[in-house]
Design an enzyme around this catalytic site. Structure first.
Site, PDB file in Angstrom:
ATOM      1  CE  LYS A  33      -4.608   1.055   0.413  1.00  0.00           C
ATOM      2  NZ  LYS A  33      -5.827   0.384  -0.035  1.00  0.00           N
TER       3      LYS A  33
ATOM      4  CB  VAL B 194     -19.610  -0.777  -2.363  1.00  0.00           C
ATOM      5  CG1 VAL B 194     -19.863  -2.303  -2.231  1.00  0.00           C
ATOM      6  CG2 VAL B 194     -18.519  -0.608  -2.848  1.00  0.00           C
TER       7      VAL B 194
HETATM    8  N1  LIG Z   1     -15.280   0.847  -3.912  1.00  0.00           N
HETATM    9  C1  LIG Z   1     -14.920  -0.250  -3.777  1.00  0.00           C
HETATM   10  O1  LIG Z   1     -14.732  -1.183  -4.566  1.00  0.00           O
HETATM   11  C2  LIG Z   1     -14.358  -1.123  -2.321  1.00  0.00           C
HETATM   12  C3  LIG Z   1     -13.669  -2.065  -2.157  1.00  0.00           C
HETATM   13  C4  LIG Z   1     -13.422  -2.774  -0.853  1.00  0.00           C
HETATM   14  C5  LIG Z   1     -13.757  -1.899   0.107  1.00  0.00           C
HETATM   15  N2  LIG Z   1     -14.475  -1.025  -0.076  1.00  0.00           N
HETATM   16  C6  LIG Z   1     -15.060  -0.271   1.662  1.00  0.00           C
HETATM   17  O2  LIG Z   1     -16.557  -0.157   1.272  1.00  0.00           O
HETATM   18  C7  LIG Z   1     -16.912   0.903   1.960  1.00  0.00           C
HETATM   19  C8  LIG Z   1     -18.083   1.712   0.895  1.00  0.00           C
HETATM   20  O3  LIG Z   1     -17.005   1.889   0.025  1.00  0.00           O
HETATM   21  P1  LIG Z   1     -17.581   2.984  -1.325  1.00  0.00           P
HETATM   22  O4  LIG Z   1     -16.590   3.018  -2.265  1.00  0.00           O
HETATM   23  O5  LIG Z   1     -19.036   2.625  -1.623  1.00  0.00           O
HETATM   24  O6  LIG Z   1     -17.508   4.451  -0.660  1.00  0.00           O
HETATM   25  P2  LIG Z   1     -18.740   5.530  -0.547  1.00  0.00           P
HETATM   26  O7  LIG Z   1     -18.042   6.793  -0.086  1.00  0.00           O
HETATM   27  O8  LIG Z   1     -19.149   5.589  -2.162  1.00  0.00           O
HETATM   28  O9  LIG Z   1     -20.008   5.344   0.157  1.00  0.00           O
HETATM   29  C9  LIG Z   1     -20.023   5.074   1.451  1.00  0.00           C
HETATM   30  C10 LIG Z   1     -21.253   5.822   1.888  1.00  0.00           C
HETATM   31  O10 LIG Z   1     -21.500   5.379   3.311  1.00  0.00           O
HETATM   32  C11 LIG Z   1     -22.122   6.447   3.734  1.00  0.00           C
HETATM   33  N3  LIG Z   1     -21.873   6.938   5.353  1.00  0.00           N
HETATM   34  C12 LIG Z   1     -20.973   7.408   5.889  1.00  0.00           C
HETATM   35  N4  LIG Z   1     -20.809   7.317   7.189  1.00  0.00           N
HETATM   36  C13 LIG Z   1     -22.209   6.822   7.356  1.00  0.00           C
HETATM   37  C14 LIG Z   1     -22.826   6.444   8.508  1.00  0.00           C
HETATM   38  N5  LIG Z   1     -22.403   6.930   9.778  1.00  0.00           N
HETATM   39  N6  LIG Z   1     -24.078   5.920   8.540  1.00  0.00           N
HETATM   40  C15 LIG Z   1     -24.267   5.436   7.310  1.00  0.00           C
HETATM   41  N7  LIG Z   1     -23.906   5.707   6.112  1.00  0.00           N
HETATM   42  C16 LIG Z   1     -22.590   6.578   6.391  1.00  0.00           C
HETATM   43  C17 LIG Z   1     -21.599   7.606   2.882  1.00  0.00           C
HETATM   44  O11 LIG Z   1     -22.708   8.932   2.988  1.00  0.00           O
HETATM   45  C18 LIG Z   1     -21.460   7.164   1.370  1.00  0.00           C
HETATM   46  O12 LIG Z   1     -22.988   7.166   0.782  1.00  0.00           O
HETATM   47  C19 LIG Z   1     -15.659   1.554   2.440  1.00  0.00           C
HETATM   48  O13 LIG Z   1     -15.688   1.285   3.870  1.00  0.00           O
HETATM   49  C20 LIG Z   1     -14.619   1.097   1.475  1.00  0.00           C
HETATM   50  O14 LIG Z   1     -13.342   1.260   1.979  1.00  0.00           O
HETATM   51  C21 LIG Z   1     -14.862  -0.469  -1.139  1.00  0.00           C
END
Ligand SMILES: NC(=O)c1ccc[n+]([C@@H]2O[C@H](COP(=O)([O-])OP(=O)(O)OC[C@H]3O[C@@H](n4cnc5c(N)ncnc54)[C@H](O)[C@@H]3O)[C@@H](O)[C@H]2O)c1
Length: 361
Positions: A78, A182
């Site tokens: 990373k 996601v």
């Molecule tokens: N994007 C990927 O392909 C991927 C891959 C592996 C892991 N992840 C993990 O999955 C999670 C989501 O990723 P993403 O890409 O969808 O991110 P994103 O930022 O698009 O979505 C996260 C969502 O969570 C919401 N949120 C924040 N705080 C909150 C709370 N307290 N209660 C409810 N909702 C809340 C945000 O408003 C946002 O809509 C993250 O933890 C990320 O690290 C994502």
């Protein structure tokens, strides 16, 4: 603490700086046992250099376990760039960073993460071959989120198989915390392919409105979502949501979501097992995006990438079996699963095989 003690079991930790562009970056390579270390570049205004180092070491360990469990020929690494991306990100900084990545000769392959975008990867690619997650016009695989969501959906099916002995989510109640990139797609799979009833919460009202409009799901306030009476809870927002405060309030039978580091402490995995809540370990359930982006290294083929994401289901079934048979939590079983693959494959390296340059001599 000595420098080497601080670096724990990492193979290599490299600091880079380029004063004219303001670049200050750390790349941590935890393991190349299985192949080049692939992991994203996080661009973040860390409070201190120590905080940045701690983060990069922790994240690179996570990538090692994720790639190993996903059966990829990839190690774990990373990178972090120190600073506020909104203030200091520039073409010259990203290109300087790309040159440093190139200097590692392929031991580390970078990709997008918090604070960096696909457009940034396109800039970095002008200086290095060792970058994934570039634009489709450059041979890239596009947004990883739908693949991550597909893996989460398959994880839910693996949970249904383990808990209810049914290969279906039909009629199951699923609570999704966070409907961003996601979470939105998790809801789509759960409703359209799974036939599940879904309830969601998000701090962003527009994101909530979008899933209500597109899929007719129910909503609850964000502070209640973890305590909803449901079959499967899907944390798709933040890490640390399974903790001493939330565990007594859980009313689900299984947990499968995309958020990284869902357990605040490793012992919380044991607490879930004692309550009879089946936990799909995060680094296995959310590996779909990594599996998809890793396919770029062989020339991206969408069908092959999707078929590889399907390993998530089989891997989880194996992990659940290990946990059942060895009387350990699924979180411990997942760690053993990844460590065991690292150990088994590393033994292959004792055989000498000729490389093209050896046979030319
Ligand atoms: N994007 C990927 O392909 C991927 C891959 C592996 C892991 N992840 C993990 O999955 C999670 C989501 O990723 P993403 O890409 O969808 O991110 P994103 O930022 O698009 O979505 C996260 C969502 O969570 C919401 N949120 C924040 N705080 C909150 C709370 N307290 N209660 C409810 N909702 C809340 C945000 O408003 C946002 O809509 C993250 O933890 C990320 O690290 C994502």
């Amino acid at each position: 603490m000595s420098v080497f003690e601080q670096f724990e079991q990492h193979e290599q930790v490299v600091y880079f700086s380029d004063s004219p562009s303001g670049l200050r970056a750390i790349i941590a390579i935890r393991s190349t046992t299985l192949g080049p270390a692939l992991g994203g570049t996080r661009f973040y205004p860390y409070a201190s250099e120590d905080a940045a180092l701690e983060d990069v070491l922790r994240l690179s360990r996570g990538m090692t376990y994720k790639a190993a469990a996903a059966r990829l020929d990839l190690g774990g690494g990373k990178a972090v760039i120190l600073g506020d991306p909104h203030r200091v990100k520039s073409e010259e900084l990203l290109r300087a960073y790309g040159r440093f990545v190139e200097s590692l000769g392929g031991r580390y392959v970078t990709a997008e993460d918090v604070g960096t975008s696909r457009a940034d990867m396109d800039v970095i690619r002008r200086e290095t071959r060792f970058v994934a997650g570039v634009s489709p016009s450059l041979g890239g695989s596009g947004d990883p989120s739908p693949s991550t969501a597909y893996g989460v959906y398959l994880s839910m099916l693996a949970c249904a198989e383990e808990v209810w002995h049914e290969h279906s989510l039909r009629g199951r109640r699923i609570a999704v915390q966070g409907v961003g990139k996601v979470g939105y797609n998790v809801v789509k799979y759960a409703v359209e392919d799974g036939g599940a009833q879904v309830v969601v919460a998000d701090v962003d009202v527009d994101s909530v409105a979008r899933v209500v409009r597109d899929f007719g799901v129910q909503t609850v306030p964000t502070e209640q979502i973890h305590a909803v009476d449901c079959d499967i809870l899907a944390p798709c927002a933040l890490g640390g949501v399974i903790n001493a405060d939330t565990i007594p309030q859980l009313r689900c039978r299984a947990i499968a979501g995309s958020a990284n580091n869902q357990l605040q402490h490793p012992e919380h995995g044991k607490a879930l097992a004692e309550l009879g809540i089946l936990y799909a370990p995060d680094f296995i359930a959310n590996a779909g995006g990594l599996i998809n982006v890793a396919d770029e290294l062989s020339g991206y083929a969408p069908e092959r990438a999707r078929a590889s994401v399907e390993h998530v289901y089989r891997t989880l079934r194996e992990v659940f079996t290990i946990a059942r048979e060895d009387h350990v939590s699924t979180a411990e079983a997942a760690d053993h699963y990844a460590e065991s693959r690292l150990e088994r494959i590393s033994r292959l390296r004792r055989y000498w095989v000729p490389t093209p340059s050896d046979t030319r001599r």
